[in-house]
Design an enzyme around this catalytic site. Structure first.
Site, mmCIF file in Angstrom:
data_model
loop_
_atom_site.group_PDB
_atom_site.id
_atom_site.type_symbol
_atom_site.label_atom_id
_atom_site.label_comp_id
_atom_site.label_asym_id
_atom_site.label_seq_id
_atom_site.Cartn_x
_atom_site.Cartn_y
_atom_site.Cartn_z
ATOM 1 N N HIS A 160 0.839 -1.222 0.000
ATOM 2 C CA HIS A 160 0.000 0.000 0.000
ATOM 3 C C HIS A 160 0.866 1.261 0.000
ATOM 4 C CE1 HIS A 160 -3.281 -2.738 1.311
ATOM 5 N NE2 HIS A 160 -2.340 -3.238 2.093
ATOM 6 N N SER A 281 14.654 21.030 -17.627
ATOM 7 C CA SER A 281 13.493 21.894 -17.834
ATOM 8 C C SER A 281 13.944 23.161 -18.556
ATOM 9 C CB SER A 281 12.884 22.250 -16.479
ATOM 10 O OG SER A 281 12.180 23.474 -16.557
ATOM 11 N N LYS A 287 16.176 21.544 -12.528
ATOM 12 C CA LYS A 287 15.444 20.297 -12.734
ATOM 13 C C LYS A 287 16.250 19.218 -13.453
ATOM 14 C CE LYS A 287 11.842 19.513 -11.702
ATOM 15 N NZ LYS A 287 10.548 19.751 -12.371
ATOM 16 N N GLU A 294 9.270 8.183 -17.128
ATOM 17 C CA GLU A 294 7.886 8.641 -17.326
ATOM 18 C C GLU A 294 7.343 8.162 -18.671
ATOM 19 O OE1 GLU A 294 7.378 12.885 -15.353
ATOM 20 O OE2 GLU A 294 9.281 12.669 -16.377
#
Ligand code: ARG
Length: 462
Positions: A160, A281, A287, A294
């Site tokens: 979980h 970025s 970043k 992803e």
């Protein structure tokens, strides 16, 4: 008149095809990927026709040599594909006729595009399966290769996404190896069903021409010859099964990617991703984004979508061939290409990532990862599991109130919870001791994990 239209099928037609229909029905823009397979299949077919006496040896030789030359032209990029010839199969056949004349018009004897397409597609998927299997082994190697450097690392294990029990980092690496191993067995099971030869079933009913299907199967390396022509010309389950296996592989990679996206955050800080597999970025200078992970997760959506498209595509198609089936190829090519790219990059990311050992160790005593071990210790002292669960639950609640780990509760507090507990309780408390206490096969017990690591290293020759 037929020949004016330049179509192999135009004899019965008395007019031109609307160019919009040519555009709508063409498949050569994507099925040109079947070039090598088409040439292999057609050459085997021609040799078989020579053996059964339909072609002379000379004719067969002209056809096989002509096909080889066309294959070279396509490989070199000098071949001109013609949309009005619909697909790769008719493009190659027309080029053959242009090149060797009327003999080329004999190649299509005893076959139809229906069995030709299915044969080429099976050959293509078979090659793709073999390619992917190698890539999966590379990825397994990347995981197992980590085991030497990470042997002493303990990770919090989650259920979980809440801290649950401790696990060895090596146990974690091998978890993915096992998943990939099942993917490999699924691929090989699928390969066995892909590897049946449809050629010779012709349009749907077979042929009156003398053919030797077993000979073609032997030459092309097919294990079996499809036994029912109606079945094979209507069937795409081999392609769907392949896409299903690809989907499960993508799903495995997607969960891994999601996990590592989390692990590479400031909040988790479990690992540092290799920068060659991150991007930055355009506005925020600090970043370093996990884009490969992803997109691995994101591309899983299209792989699932492709599988769904195929399943919907064949739903309700009457026997035998229907043109709908032409829609199968782009889905399969896309899934294959996508999953191959994901697996390839995953191996590089796994190899290049660094576990942030200190950050992991610093917070390892948080979350009561040793509570279940303590409960099992009580069970060992003769307390029924449900009773022990309650006792340890109370102890955890007490420790939480005091904001300390279980190992920092006093002996009095343990004995108040259960008089059976004495100072030996401290021998199993703390994450490192809790890990040592595991013993079952398949568990994270250090001896068990070491055996598994050894087995994998041997299997992969690492
Ligand atoms: N390009 C088509 C396909 O991939 C060829 C099959 C056409 N067959 C036919 N009977 N019209 O399915």
């Amino acid at each position: 008149m037929s020949e004016s239209q330049n179509k192999p099928w135009s004899g019965v037609f008395d007019g031109e095809t609307d160019p919009r229909v040519e555009k709508f029905t063409e498949s050569v823009s994507f099925d040109h990927r079947l070039t090598t397979q088409d040439i292999r299949g057609s050459s085997a077919h021609a040799r078989m026709l020579a053996k059964t006496g339909v072609l002379t040896d000379r004719e067969c030789q002209q056809i096989v040599e002509g096909l080889e030359q066309i294959g070279n032209q396509i490989a070199e990029g000098t071949f001109v594909f013609r949309q009005e010839l619909e697909d790769i199969h008719m493009n190659i056949e027309r080029a053959l006729i242009d090149q060797i004349g009327d003999v080329g018009r004999k190649l299509h004897t005893g076959r139809s595009r229906n069995d030709q397409v299915s044969t080429d597609f099976r050959l293509w998927i078979r090659d793709a399966i073999d390619r992917l299997d190698d890539l999966l082994v590379d990825l397994q190697r990347a995981f197992v290769s980590r085991c030497r450097r990470d042997a002493d690392v303990i990770l919090p294990g989650y259920t979980h996404l809440q801290r649950a029990q401790p696990v060895l980092a090596n146990h974690y690496w091998l978890a993915y190896c096992e998943k990939l191993e099942r993917d490999r067995t699924r691929l090989s099971d699928c390969r066995a069903r892909v590897n049946h030869l449809p050629l010779g079933t012709a349009a749907l009913a077979g042929t009156t021409i003398p053919i030797d299907r077993q000979m073609v199967a032997d030459e092309l390396g097919f294990e079996e010859v499809v036994a029912n022509s109606l079945d094979s010309s209507s069937d795409r389950d081999f392609a769907i099964e392949y896409c299903f296996v690809l989907t499960l592989i993508a799903e495995h990679l997607s969960t891994w990617a999601e996990e590592w996206i989390l692990w590479s955050t400031c909040e988790f800080n479990f690992l540092t991703l290799p920068q060659a597999y991150c991007t930055g970025s355009s506005i925020m200078p600090q970043k370093i984004n996990p884009d490969v992970l992803e997109l691995t997760r994101g591309k899983t959506a299209r792989v699932v979508g492709n599988l769904q498209s195929l399943l919907v595509l064949v739903k309700g198609l009457p026997l035998a061939y229907n043109r709908d089936l032409q829609e199968d190829k782009e889905r399969v090519f896309d899934s294959a290409e996508t999953v191959e790219a994901c697996v390839t990059l995953a191996a590089a990311v796994v190899a290049g990532a660094e576990l942030n050992r200190e950050a992991i160790a610093e917070r390892l005593e948080r979350g009561y990862l040793d509570a279940t071990t303590l409960m099992e210790y009580l069970i060992g002292l003769g307390i029924p599991q449900r009773t022990a669960h309650g006792i340890i639950g109370n102890l955890v609640a007490l420790a939480m109130k005091k904001s300390v780990p279980l190992a920092e509760l006093s002996l009095e507090e343990f004995q108040a919870a259960s008089p059976l507990l004495d100072k030996k309780v401290y021998d199993i408390l703390g994450v490192e001791r809790a890990i040592e206490a595991f013993s079952s096969y398949g568990s994270t017990a250090p001896t068990e994990v070491a055996k598994q690591v050894g087995m994998w290293q041997e299997r992969l020759g690492i």
